[in-house]
Design a protein around this motif. Structure first.
Motif, short mmCIF file in Angstrom:
data_model
loop_
_atom_site.label_atom_id
_atom_site.label_comp_id
_atom_site.label_asym_id
_atom_site.label_seq_id
_atom_site.Cartn_x
_atom_site.Cartn_y
_atom_site.Cartn_z
N LEU A 12 0.84 -1.19 0.00
CA LEU A 12 0.00 0.00 0.00
C LEU A 12 0.88 1.25 0.00
N LEU A 13 0.70 2.13 -0.99
CA LEU A 13 1.49 3.35 -1.09
C LEU A 13 0.74 4.56 -0.54
N LEU A 14 -0.52 4.72 -0.91
CA LEU A 14 -1.36 5.83 -0.46
C LEU A 14 -2.78 5.34 -0.25
N THR A 15 -3.51 6.02 0.63
CA THR A 15 -4.92 5.69 0.82
C THR A 15 -5.70 6.95 1.14
N LYS A 16 -6.96 6.98 0.70
CA LYS A 16 -7.82 8.11 1.00
C LYS A 16 -9.25 7.61 1.13
N ASP A 17 -9.93 8.01 2.22
CA ASP A 17 -11.33 7.68 2.42
C ASP A 17 -12.17 8.89 2.06
N TYR A 18 -13.18 8.67 1.21
CA TYR A 18 -14.09 9.75 0.82
C TYR A 18 -15.30 9.79 1.74
N THR A 19 -15.91 8.64 1.96
CA THR A 19 -17.04 8.51 2.88
C THR A 19 -16.82 7.22 3.65
N ASN A 20 -17.80 6.85 4.47
CA ASN A 20 -17.69 5.58 5.21
C ASN A 20 -17.70 4.38 4.27
N GLU A 21 -18.29 4.54 3.08
CA GLU A 21 -18.42 3.41 2.15
C GLU A 21 -17.43 3.43 0.99
N THR A 22 -16.78 4.57 0.73
CA THR A 22 -15.91 4.65 -0.45
C THR A 22 -14.53 5.17 -0.10
N GLY A 23 -13.59 4.82 -0.92
CA GLY A 23 -12.21 5.27 -0.75
C GLY A 23 -11.37 4.78 -1.90
N ASP A 77 -7.27 3.23 -2.75
CA ASP A 77 -5.95 2.78 -2.32
C ASP A 77 -5.03 2.76 -3.53
N ILE A 78 -3.83 3.28 -3.38
CA ILE A 78 -2.81 3.23 -4.43
C ILE A 78 -1.83 2.13 -4.03
N LEU A 79 -1.70 1.12 -4.90
CA LEU A 79 -0.87 -0.05 -4.61
C LEU A 79 0.34 -0.08 -5.54
N ALA A 80 1.44 -0.61 -5.04
CA ALA A 80 2.63 -0.80 -5.86
C ALA A 80 2.40 -1.94 -6.84
#
Length: 87
Positions: A8-19, A21-24
């Motif tokens: 896992l390189l980066l992660t961001k949550d937009y809401t409780n149900e969505t987000g 993840d940036i993976l290598a």
């Protein structure tokens, strides 16, 4: 045998149900035509006029790239579409 989890390189949550993840990716594989990189444009015609959709030709997994090359070879009755590891 289980598939190893990606780094896992980066992660961001937009809401409780969505987000997101940036993976290598370990590698990248490109679909080539006669050893040249390609783009694929699909044309659709509708009442408002033509619509274009561009398809992926570079994949982080070998199998997806190979499936596309096989599909294109069958569609165009050739063996000129190949896959090459680029990274």
């Amino acid at each position: 045998m289980t598939r190893p989890s990606a780094k896992l390189l980066l992660t961001k949550d937009y809401t409780n149900e969505t987000g997101i993840d940036i993976l290598a990716a370990g590698s990248l594989y490109a679909v080539l035509y006669k050893d040249q990189p390609i783009n694929i444009k699909q044309r659709y015609f509708c009442i408002r006029g033509p619509l274009n959709k561009y398809s992926k030709t570079v994949y982080p997994g070998l199998k997806s790239a190979q499936n596309l090359a096989d599909k294109l070879n069958k569609e165009f009755s050739t063996t000129d579409f190949t896959v090459k590891k680029v990274l």
